[in-house]
Design a protein around this motif. Sequence first.
Motif, mmCIF file in Angstrom:
data_model
loop_
_atom_site.group_PDB
_atom_site.id
_atom_site.type_symbol
_atom_site.label_atom_id
_atom_site.label_comp_id
_atom_site.label_asym_id
_atom_site.label_seq_id
_atom_site.Cartn_x
_atom_site.Cartn_y
_atom_site.Cartn_z
ATOM 1 N N ALA A 215 0.845 -1.200 0.000
ATOM 2 C CA ALA A 215 0.000 0.000 0.000
ATOM 3 C C ALA A 215 0.880 1.250 0.000
ATOM 4 C CB ALA A 215 -0.938 -0.017 1.193
ATOM 5 N N ALA A 216 0.313 2.354 -0.507
ATOM 6 C CA ALA A 216 1.079 3.591 -0.706
ATOM 7 C C ALA A 216 1.303 4.331 0.617
ATOM 8 C CB ALA A 216 0.333 4.485 -1.690
ATOM 9 N N GLY A 217 2.568 4.466 1.009
ATOM 10 C CA GLY A 217 2.929 5.024 2.299
ATOM 11 C C GLY A 217 2.358 6.404 2.591
ATOM 12 N N VAL B 181 0.494 -4.576 2.933
ATOM 13 C CA VAL B 181 1.586 -4.053 3.746
ATOM 14 C C VAL B 181 1.851 -2.603 3.355
ATOM 15 C CG1 VAL B 181 4.012 -4.313 4.376
ATOM 16 C CG2 VAL B 181 2.606 -6.354 4.005
ATOM 17 N N VAL B 182 1.631 -1.693 4.299
ATOM 18 C CA VAL B 182 1.882 -0.279 4.049
ATOM 19 C C VAL B 182 3.390 -0.092 3.868
ATOM 20 C CG1 VAL B 182 1.728 2.048 4.991
ATOM 21 C CG2 VAL B 182 -0.105 0.388 5.422
ATOM 22 N N THR B 183 3.785 0.477 2.720
ATOM 23 C CA THR B 183 5.191 0.491 2.330
ATOM 24 C C THR B 183 5.622 1.886 1.900
ATOM 25 O OG1 THR B 183 4.916 -1.791 1.549
ATOM 26 C CG2 THR B 183 6.835 -0.615 0.721
ATOM 27 N N GLY B 184 6.838 2.267 2.275
ATOM 28 C CA GLY B 184 7.412 3.535 1.816
ATOM 29 C C GLY B 184 7.928 3.375 0.400
ATOM 30 N N PHE B 185 8.700 4.351 -0.079
ATOM 31 C CA PHE B 185 9.078 4.319 -1.493
ATOM 32 C C PHE B 185 10.579 4.403 -1.705
ATOM 33 C CE2 PHE B 185 7.826 8.229 0.255
ATOM 34 C CZ PHE B 185 8.975 8.964 0.092
ATOM 35 N N ILE C 50 10.944 -0.685 0.006
ATOM 36 C CA ILE C 50 10.283 -1.618 -0.915
ATOM 37 C C ILE C 50 10.702 -3.049 -0.564
ATOM 38 C CG2 ILE C 50 9.965 -2.276 -3.339
ATOM 39 C CD1 ILE C 50 9.099 0.506 -3.268
ATOM 40 N N LEU C 51 11.998 -3.245 -0.331
ATOM 41 C CA LEU C 51 12.457 -4.597 0.017
ATOM 42 C C LEU C 51 11.785 -5.084 1.294
ATOM 43 C CD1 LEU C 51 16.300 -4.545 -0.775
ATOM 44 C CD2 LEU C 51 14.443 -5.625 -2.067
ATOM 45 N N GLU C 52 11.668 -4.194 2.273
ATOM 46 C CA GLU C 52 11.031 -4.589 3.531
ATOM 47 C C GLU C 52 9.543 -4.905 3.298
ATOM 48 O OE1 GLU C 52 11.860 -5.598 6.269
ATOM 49 O OE2 GLU C 52 10.290 -5.156 7.743
ATOM 50 N N GLY C 53 8.876 -4.087 2.474
ATOM 51 C CA GLY C 53 7.473 -4.345 2.153
ATOM 52 C C GLY C 53 7.313 -5.709 1.486
ATOM 53 N N ASN D 95 2.114 -2.515 8.930
ATOM 54 C CA ASN D 95 2.665 -1.192 8.632
ATOM 55 C C ASN D 95 4.191 -1.274 8.618
ATOM 56 O OD1 ASN D 95 3.338 1.471 8.421
ATOM 57 N ND2 ASN D 95 2.324 2.143 10.306
ATOM 58 N N ALA D 96 4.756 -1.272 7.418
ATOM 59 C CA ALA D 96 6.218 -1.325 7.288
ATOM 60 C C ALA D 96 6.796 0.070 7.098
ATOM 61 C CB ALA D 96 6.592 -2.219 6.111
ATOM 62 N N TYR D 97 6.002 1.085 7.384
ATOM 63 C CA TYR D 97 6.454 2.476 7.165
ATOM 64 C C TYR D 97 6.070 3.312 8.388
ATOM 65 C CZ TYR D 97 7.371 6.616 4.187
ATOM 66 O OH TYR D 97 7.870 7.770 3.637
ATOM 67 N N ALA D 98 6.292 2.697 9.564
ATOM 68 C CA ALA D 98 5.799 3.303 10.804
ATOM 69 C C ALA D 98 6.414 4.676 11.067
ATOM 70 C CB ALA D 98 6.085 2.367 11.974
ATOM 71 N N ARG D 99 7.586 4.948 10.519
ATOM 72 C CA ARG D 99 8.200 6.245 10.802
ATOM 73 C C ARG D 99 7.417 7.407 10.190
ATOM 74 N NH1 ARG D 99 11.242 4.027 6.543
ATOM 75 N NH2 ARG D 99 11.739 5.534 4.921
ATOM 76 N N ALA D 100 6.568 7.117 9.218
ATOM 77 C CA ALA D 100 5.784 8.205 8.617
ATOM 78 C C ALA D 100 4.279 7.944 8.660
ATOM 79 C CB ALA D 100 6.216 8.416 7.167
ATOM 80 N N VAL D 101 3.883 6.775 9.144
ATOM 81 C CA VAL D 101 2.452 6.445 9.147
ATOM 82 C C VAL D 101 1.985 6.089 10.554
ATOM 83 C CG1 VAL D 101 0.699 4.835 8.309
ATOM 84 C CG2 VAL D 101 2.482 5.626 6.758
ATOM 85 N N ARG D 102 1.118 6.916 11.113
ATOM 86 C CA ARG D 102 0.447 6.562 12.375
ATOM 87 C C ARG D 102 -0.838 5.836 11.998
ATOM 88 N NH1 ARG D 102 4.476 8.568 12.921
ATOM 89 N NH2 ARG D 102 5.172 10.602 13.632
ATOM 90 N N PRO D 103 -1.267 4.883 12.828
ATOM 91 C CA PRO D 103 -2.467 4.103 12.454
ATOM 92 C C PRO D 103 -3.682 4.983 12.157
ATOM 93 C CG PRO D 103 -1.415 3.149 14.399
ATOM 94 C CD PRO D 103 -0.671 4.417 14.097
ATOM 95 N N GLU D 104 -3.795 6.100 12.874
ATOM 96 C CA GLU D 104 -4.979 6.948 12.679
ATOM 97 C C GLU D 104 -4.744 7.998 11.577
ATOM 98 O OE1 GLU D 104 -2.887 6.985 15.074
ATOM 99 O OE2 GLU D 104 -2.337 9.048 15.570
ATOM 100 N N GLY D 105 -3.543 8.053 11.015
ATOM 101 C CA GLY D 105 -3.255 9.042 9.977
ATOM 102 C C GLY D 105 -3.156 10.441 10.544
ATOM 103 N N ASN D 106 -3.478 11.420 9.728
ATOM 104 C CA ASN D 106 -3.467 12.812 10.177
ATOM 105 C C ASN D 106 -4.922 13.253 10.346
ATOM 106 O OD1 ASN D 106 -3.600 15.687 10.163
ATOM 107 N ND2 ASN D 106 -1.539 15.752 9.331
ATOM 108 N N GLN D 107 -5.342 13.370 11.615
ATOM 109 C CA GLN D 107 -6.774 13.581 11.861
ATOM 110 C C GLN D 107 -7.270 14.951 11.430
ATOM 111 O OE1 GLN D 107 -6.594 11.929 15.774
ATOM 112 N NE2 GLN D 107 -7.972 10.263 15.208
ATOM 113 N N ALA D 108 -6.397 15.957 11.554
ATOM 114 C CA ALA D 108 -6.810 17.295 11.114
ATOM 115 C C ALA D 108 -7.084 17.280 9.611
ATOM 116 C CB ALA D 108 -5.726 18.314 11.445
ATOM 117 N N ALA D 109 -6.213 16.602 8.873
ATOM 118 C CA ALA D 109 -6.384 16.536 7.420
ATOM 119 C C ALA D 109 -7.649 15.754 7.061
ATOM 120 C CB ALA D 109 -5.155 15.890 6.774
ATOM 121 N N ARG D 110 -7.886 14.674 7.794
ATOM 122 C CA ARG D 110 -9.086 13.875 7.498
ATOM 123 C C ARG D 110 -10.359 14.656 7.800
ATOM 124 N NH1 ARG D 110 -8.167 8.257 10.395
ATOM 125 N NH2 ARG D 110 -10.317 8.007 9.724
#
Lengths: 108, 374
Positions: free
Chosen positions: B191-193, B216-220, B225-228, B245-260
């Motif tokens: 999935a797109a990080g 698997v949520v993956t960075g770019f 990519i290899l980890e994903g 979630n293989a991109y935890a450094r940039a993805v919180r499970p709830e995302g960005n709530q203000a943006a949502r």
Amino acid sequence: MCLAVPGRVLEIEERDGTRMATVDFGGVVKEVCLEYLPDLRVGEYAIVHVGFALQRLDEQEALRTLALFADLGMLQEEFGDPWEAAANANGYPWHGDADGELAREARQ
Amino acid sequence: MKYLEEFQDPELARRLLDDIHATVTRPWALMEVCGGQTHTIIRHGIDQLLPEQVELIHGPGCPVCVTPLEMIDKALEIASRPGVIFCSFGDMLRVPGTGRDLFTVRGEGGDVRVVYSPLDALRIAQQHPDKEVVFFGIGFETTAPPNAMTVYQARKLGIRNFSLLVSHVRVPPAIEAVMRSPSCRVQAFLAAGHVCSVMGVGEYPELAERHRVPIVVTGFEPLDILEGVRRTVRQLERGEHTVENAYARAVRPEGNQAARAMLADVFEVTDRSWRGIGVIPESGWRLSDRYRDYDAEHRFSVTGIKTLEPAACRSGEVLQGLLKPHQCEAFGTTCTPRSPLGATMVSSEGACAAYYLYRRLDVAPARLEASPVG
Ligand code: SF4
């Protein structure tokens, strides 16, 4: 346009009731909106996409990513002159002058 | 393994690859959803470093490529009108509409401007109260919140000469559409990080469960990519299908709530047509009724547009992972980045451009030809 680039917050100010920051992307400095990451502080890093900070990033991580992007020429792709790129791709000569002015004005 | 030295941390890349090689026992087909990931994969030859059994199928995750032709034609029409300043991200300049692109419209005298951020377009509207300023709002869940905020600001500041030509798309319905296609061979998704940075991962468990497909949520970055791939293959081999979630450094499970929250205020979900693919139910956003005044389609009646796709372009199949770019007859002959037939050859995230740019035909034609096509 799809990628988001990490940057470091240099300065924060309110403008038109909106929280804005000056952000450094490995040398290129841009205005960035902080409304989606309101508690970001000066000196911290965030992932920025089309002028909006979207998620905090730790410093080490951010620097690594920036170095990689610089290596891959992706910073040029993100912040370079798109008119120049389009003209080159079309095989037109590009002088930058009036056209460059317009593009710069739009990007300021 | 001639590419391996190019990795940021070749040692870690080696270990991840060894692990994947040791885990895989059967053929698996994974789809990377995001065009940025496709770009990384082709550039670093990641698909060639992976075991033969692991096939990466390129997904429809390039917003420039999937913006429908009709919307491009509407943009060209609006941009050609006197009194209009048409603003867009640079990636859209050379995307072919029916017969021309934004770059040509500007050559014909249209006031087309490239902006870095949608807020720049709003500032241009403030500086030119005598003009109509239109911003071309394309992109996935990462780009939609900035555009939503810009419309919100326009209303708050009482700026009347600004509007948005909206063509936003959403990833989960696209995954759903891929899984439902009768020709689908995809068994797992990277999935797109950055989309998940905004939206979180809440939309995926139900999808994973219903289609019994690992996501698997993956960075770019190359190592991301290899980890994903490593995590995805591990799940497949074990017969699991969960969301990781293989991109935890940039993805919180709830995302960005203000943006949502802003997305929910400004936009509403709508059916959206994808270039080369067709209509996918609930796969896009449009401005909600409260913001209708800011809808460029409403403000400039642009109807009766006749679109015409070049018959030779097979980007629809490329975008659905049914065809590899070089298998299109036009690839590299009548279609090149300098004179592109389809959007997938224009955008730097497009699969055709990635293949062309990195000369993959020269690298390993045998391996590419060997990949079965659905
Ligand atoms: S190579 Fe060109 S013509 Fe063929 S699918 Fe890609 S964009 Fe379309």
